[in-house]
Design a protein around this motif. Sequence first.
Motif, PDB file in Angstrom:
ATOM      1  N   LYS A  17       0.827  -1.209   0.000  1.00  0.00           N
ATOM      2  CA  LYS A  17       0.000   0.000   0.000  1.00  0.00           C
ATOM      3  C   LYS A  17       0.861   1.258   0.000  1.00  0.00           C
ATOM      4  O   LYS A  17       0.549   2.238  -0.687  1.00  0.00           O
ATOM      5  N   ARG A  20       2.129   1.804  -3.480  1.00  0.00           N
ATOM      6  CA  ARG A  20       1.171   2.417  -4.396  1.00  0.00           C
ATOM      7  C   ARG A  20       1.147   3.940  -4.231  1.00  0.00           C
ATOM      8  O   ARG A  20       1.041   4.679  -5.222  1.00  0.00           O
ATOM      9  N   ASP A  23       4.206   5.189  -5.874  1.00  0.00           N
ATOM     10  CA  ASP A  23       4.068   5.203  -7.334  1.00  0.00           C
ATOM     11  C   ASP A  23       3.437   6.508  -7.808  1.00  0.00           C
ATOM     12  O   ASP A  23       3.846   7.073  -8.835  1.00  0.00           O
TER      13      ASP A  23
END
Length: 270
Positions: A17, A20, A23
Amino acid sequence: MMDKKQVELYSLKELEKIKRACDVVVEVLEEVAKHVKPGVSTYELDLIARDLVKKRGARAAFLNYKPSFSKTPYPAALCVSVNAAVVHGLPKKHIVIQEGDLVSLDFGAILDGYAGDSAITVPVGKVSEDKERLLKATKEALEEAVKACVPGNWLSDITKAIKRVADKYGVYPVKNLGGHGIGRKVHEPPFVPNNLEDFKHERDIKLRAGMVLAIEPMLALGTSDITHDGDQWTVLTADGSPSAHYEYVVAITKEGPMVLTQFKGVVAHA
């Protein structure tokens, strides 16, 4: 879970998580970096970052963030620090990028309850040999600091790695600044000093699997000392010399360091 030192340890599922969120940060920084050109104001770069993070379904971690040292929340999504500005550069309409500048971009994002954070320094066109040396030193300091992120090492091993590279290139790790833990919040314990002298008033701790750290060497050409420009945020080198700043989010695992901010495009070879 929280250990006795209030440093949170994250599971592999939680690392996914955090990755992400990281990212999103990488995508925003990659795109904003393309707009770092002569004639563009730092204010315009902030507007671009705000739009990009919104399109990705995340929110800007720094916008309206209120740290303990400030009386007011941070009014921007992006920190843009030019030349002698080390970190926390407040975007302004009158700060216009010029050929030969070093422009540091620092951005954080929150996605689904987890945070990402990273920083890069973008050279504008052709820069001086001294600035090239500074950029090379700061990137290498980050790479060496990441290698120190293994269970059983100490927090100070990260800072020592930064110092070794800074000494090699004849540049200076800035005092009173550093990295931090990250996870559910963009800033969590522990503080990761950029300069070894800061361990005189900061505690050293042993690194453990499950820690997630934002490692961010900040190096300057002329001094380790800092000052402020009066806007409550922008940190400057005390002598006005240029600085550079790179930051990765690194998970400490039993297998070694796991970099969660993977750059692929325009900044990967900046």
